[in-house]
Design an enzyme around this catalytic site. Structure first.
Site, PDB file in Angstrom:
ATOM      1  N   ARG A   1       1.739  11.453   0.055  1.00  0.00           N
ATOM      2  CA  ARG A   1       1.415  10.855   1.357  1.00  0.00           C
ATOM      3  C   ARG A   1       1.064  11.912   2.385  1.00  0.00           C
ATOM      4  O   ARG A   1       0.191  11.703   3.244  1.00  0.00           O
ATOM      5  CB  ARG A   1       2.589   9.999   1.839  1.00  0.00           C
ATOM      6  CG  ARG A   1       2.744   8.681   1.067  1.00  0.00           C
ATOM      7  CD  ARG A   1       4.075   8.032   1.353  1.00  0.00           C
ATOM      8  NE  ARG A   1       4.221   6.694   0.773  1.00  0.00           N
ATOM      9  CZ  ARG A   1       5.388   6.066   0.664  1.00  0.00           C
ATOM     10  NH1 ARG A   1       6.505   6.658   1.103  1.00  0.00           N
ATOM     11  NH2 ARG A   1       5.465   4.865   0.128  1.00  0.00           N
TER      12      ARG A   1
ATOM     13  N   HIS B   1       3.638   3.600  -3.932  1.00  0.00           N
ATOM     14  CA  HIS B   1       5.023   3.097  -3.891  1.00  0.00           C
ATOM     15  C   HIS B   1       5.845   3.797  -4.970  1.00  0.00           C
ATOM     16  O   HIS B   1       5.344   4.045  -6.068  1.00  0.00           O
ATOM     17  CB  HIS B   1       5.040   1.588  -4.167  1.00  0.00           C
ATOM     18  CG  HIS B   1       6.405   1.062  -4.524  1.00  0.00           C
ATOM     19  ND1 HIS B   1       7.312   0.674  -3.565  1.00  0.00           N
ATOM     20  CD2 HIS B   1       7.031   0.905  -5.715  1.00  0.00           C
ATOM     21  CE1 HIS B   1       8.434   0.278  -4.165  1.00  0.00           C
ATOM     22  NE2 HIS B   1       8.295   0.411  -5.478  1.00  0.00           N
TER      23      HIS B   1
ATOM     24  N   PHE C   1       6.475  -6.499   9.646  1.00  0.00           N
ATOM     25  CA  PHE C   1       5.260  -6.027   8.972  1.00  0.00           C
ATOM     26  C   PHE C   1       5.075  -6.643   7.577  1.00  0.00           C
ATOM     27  O   PHE C   1       4.130  -6.305   6.866  1.00  0.00           O
ATOM     28  CB  PHE C   1       5.264  -4.494   8.871  1.00  0.00           C
ATOM     29  CG  PHE C   1       6.479  -3.925   8.180  1.00  0.00           C
ATOM     30  CD1 PHE C   1       6.560  -3.860   6.788  1.00  0.00           C
ATOM     31  CD2 PHE C   1       7.553  -3.439   8.935  1.00  0.00           C
ATOM     32  CE1 PHE C   1       7.685  -3.331   6.160  1.00  0.00           C
ATOM     33  CE2 PHE C   1       8.688  -2.922   8.301  1.00  0.00           C
ATOM     34  CZ  PHE C   1       8.743  -2.866   6.914  1.00  0.00           C
TER      35      PHE C   1
ATOM     36  N   ASN D   1      -0.350   3.829   2.979  1.00  0.00           N
ATOM     37  CA  ASN D   1       0.303   5.065   2.523  1.00  0.00           C
ATOM     38  C   ASN D   1       0.233   5.294   1.009  1.00  0.00           C
ATOM     39  O   ASN D   1       1.022   6.033   0.435  1.00  0.00           O
ATOM     40  CB  ASN D   1       1.741   5.162   3.074  1.00  0.00           C
ATOM     41  CG  ASN D   1       2.647   4.058   2.553  1.00  0.00           C
ATOM     42  OD1 ASN D   1       2.223   3.224   1.763  1.00  0.00           O
ATOM     43  ND2 ASN D   1       3.901   4.076   2.984  1.00  0.00           N
TER      44      ASN D   1
ATOM     45  N   ARG E   1      10.363  10.165  -5.423  1.00  0.00           N
ATOM     46  CA  ARG E   1      10.290   9.918  -3.983  1.00  0.00           C
ATOM     47  C   ARG E   1       9.915  11.198  -3.223  1.00  0.00           C
ATOM     48  O   ARG E   1       9.218  11.146  -2.215  1.00  0.00           O
ATOM     49  CB  ARG E   1      11.638   9.396  -3.463  1.00  0.00           C
ATOM     50  CG  ARG E   1      12.050   8.040  -4.040  1.00  0.00           C
ATOM     51  CD  ARG E   1      11.463   6.886  -3.302  1.00  0.00           C
ATOM     52  NE  ARG E   1      11.922   6.773  -1.943  1.00  0.00           N
ATOM     53  CZ  ARG E   1      11.600   5.759  -1.137  1.00  0.00           C
ATOM     54  NH1 ARG E   1      10.802   4.783  -1.580  1.00  0.00           N
ATOM     55  NH2 ARG E   1      12.031   5.708   0.092  1.00  0.00           N
TER      56      ARG E   1
ATOM     57  N   THR F   1       7.948   7.783   4.104  1.00  0.00           N
ATOM     58  CA  THR F   1       7.244   6.497   4.224  1.00  0.00           C
ATOM     59  C   THR F   1       6.087   6.569   5.212  1.00  0.00           C
ATOM     60  O   THR F   1       4.987   6.096   4.930  1.00  0.00           O
ATOM     61  CB  THR F   1       8.250   5.406   4.677  1.00  0.00           C
ATOM     62  OG1 THR F   1       9.308   5.341   3.725  1.00  0.00           O
ATOM     63  CG2 THR F   1       7.572   4.057   4.801  1.00  0.00           C
TER      64      THR F   1
HETATM   65  P1  DAT Z   1       8.856   3.128   1.049  1.00  0.00           P
HETATM   66  O1  DAT Z   1       7.514   2.609   0.575  1.00  0.00           O
HETATM   67  O2  DAT Z   1       8.770   4.569   1.472  1.00  0.00           O
HETATM   68  O3  DAT Z   1       9.973   2.862   0.055  1.00  0.00           O
HETATM   69  P2  DAT Z   1       9.919   0.884   2.564  1.00  0.00           P
HETATM   70  O4  DAT Z   1      10.450   0.378   1.268  1.00  0.00           O
HETATM   71  O5  DAT Z   1      10.867   0.980   3.712  1.00  0.00           O
HETATM   72  O6  DAT Z   1       9.227   2.319   2.388  1.00  0.00           O
HETATM   73  O7  DAT Z   1       8.704  -0.037   3.042  1.00  0.00           O
HETATM   74  C1  DAT Z   1       7.747  -0.492   2.107  1.00  0.00           C
HETATM   75  C2  DAT Z   1       6.375  -0.321   2.701  1.00  0.00           C
HETATM   76  O8  DAT Z   1       6.268  -1.127   3.872  1.00  0.00           O
HETATM   77  C3  DAT Z   1       6.053   1.096   3.162  1.00  0.00           C
HETATM   78  O9  DAT Z   1       5.567   1.916   2.117  1.00  0.00           O
HETATM   79  C4  DAT Z   1       5.028   0.842   4.201  1.00  0.00           C
HETATM   80  C5  DAT Z   1       5.459  -0.470   4.825  1.00  0.00           C
HETATM   81  N1  DAT Z   1       6.264  -0.227   6.032  1.00  0.00           N
HETATM   82  C6  DAT Z   1       7.526   0.228   6.094  1.00  0.00           C
HETATM   83  N2  DAT Z   1       7.966   0.355   7.353  1.00  0.00           N
HETATM   84  C7  DAT Z   1       6.930  -0.053   8.126  1.00  0.00           C
HETATM   85  C8  DAT Z   1       6.721  -0.172   9.523  1.00  0.00           C
HETATM   86  N3  DAT Z   1       7.676   0.170  10.405  1.00  0.00           N
HETATM   87  N4  DAT Z   1       5.510  -0.619   9.962  1.00  0.00           N
HETATM   88  C9  DAT Z   1       4.537  -0.961   9.086  1.00  0.00           C
HETATM   89  N5  DAT Z   1       4.665  -0.868   7.745  1.00  0.00           N
HETATM   90  C10 DAT Z   1       5.837  -0.435   7.276  1.00  0.00           C
HETATM   91 MG    MG Z   2      10.752   1.081  -0.604  1.00  0.00          MG
END
Ligand code: DAT
Ligand code: MG
Length: 148
Positions: free
Chosen positions: A102, A115, A57, A112, A85, A91
């Protein structure tokens, strides 16, 4: 005092959630130590999310972040990384509890809204990337009403 990096993503800005989101961090008792509305380019978004560069992604995530201005912030307070958080929520908005940002304002993982740094170490890295001049130096006069 601990600091975290919080970014309101382009959908949060377009949906007029900036005031609502800042208000939640303010009302909790955290202190704003940096704030800017900024358009970032692809290279900068890729740098911010470099740990996710192998994810399927990743390209979509970068396109989303460059699709409009974001609000970049530094927030300070006791346990602000972890508590930030929790204020943000899981997420995937399908899993985010009501009452979280969120949980209250997002439907899809790719939109979402916000960040937040996931550790003190990433907060330091992200603050250095987004705010090379560092945080704004000031002390809230409410400090002794929020901390014992
Ligand atoms: P967070 O933003 O909760 O720290 P992350 O660092 O794992 O989550 O990922 C960064 C961003 O990437 C997240 O806010 C949304 C996107 N994302 C994460 N996992 C995803 C997935 N499985 N499919 C699509 N987008 C995703
Ligand atoms: Mg993250």
């Amino acid at each position: 005092m601990e600091k975290t990096f919080i970014m309101i993503k382009p959908d949060g800005v377009q949906r007029n959630l900036v005031g609502e989101i800042i208000g939640r961090f303010e009302k909790k008792g955290f202190t704003l130590k940096g704030l800017k509305l900024i358009n970032v380019d692809h290279a900068f978004a890729e740098k911010h999310y470099e740990d996710l560069s192998k994810k399927p992604f990743f390209n979509g995530l970068v396109e989303y972040i460059v699709s409009g201005p974001v609000v970049a912030m530094i927030w300070e307070g006791k346990n602000v990384v972890l508590t930030g958080r929790k204020i943000i929520g899981a997420t995937n908005p399908s899993d985010s509890a009501p009452g979280t940002i969120r949980g209250d304002f997002a439907v899809e993982i790719g939109r979402n809204v916000i960040h937040g740094s996931d550790s003190v170490e990433s907060a330091q890295k992200e603050i250095a990337l987004w705010f090379p001049d560092g945080p704004v130096n000031w002390q809230s006069s409410l400090h002794s009403w929020i901390y014992e």
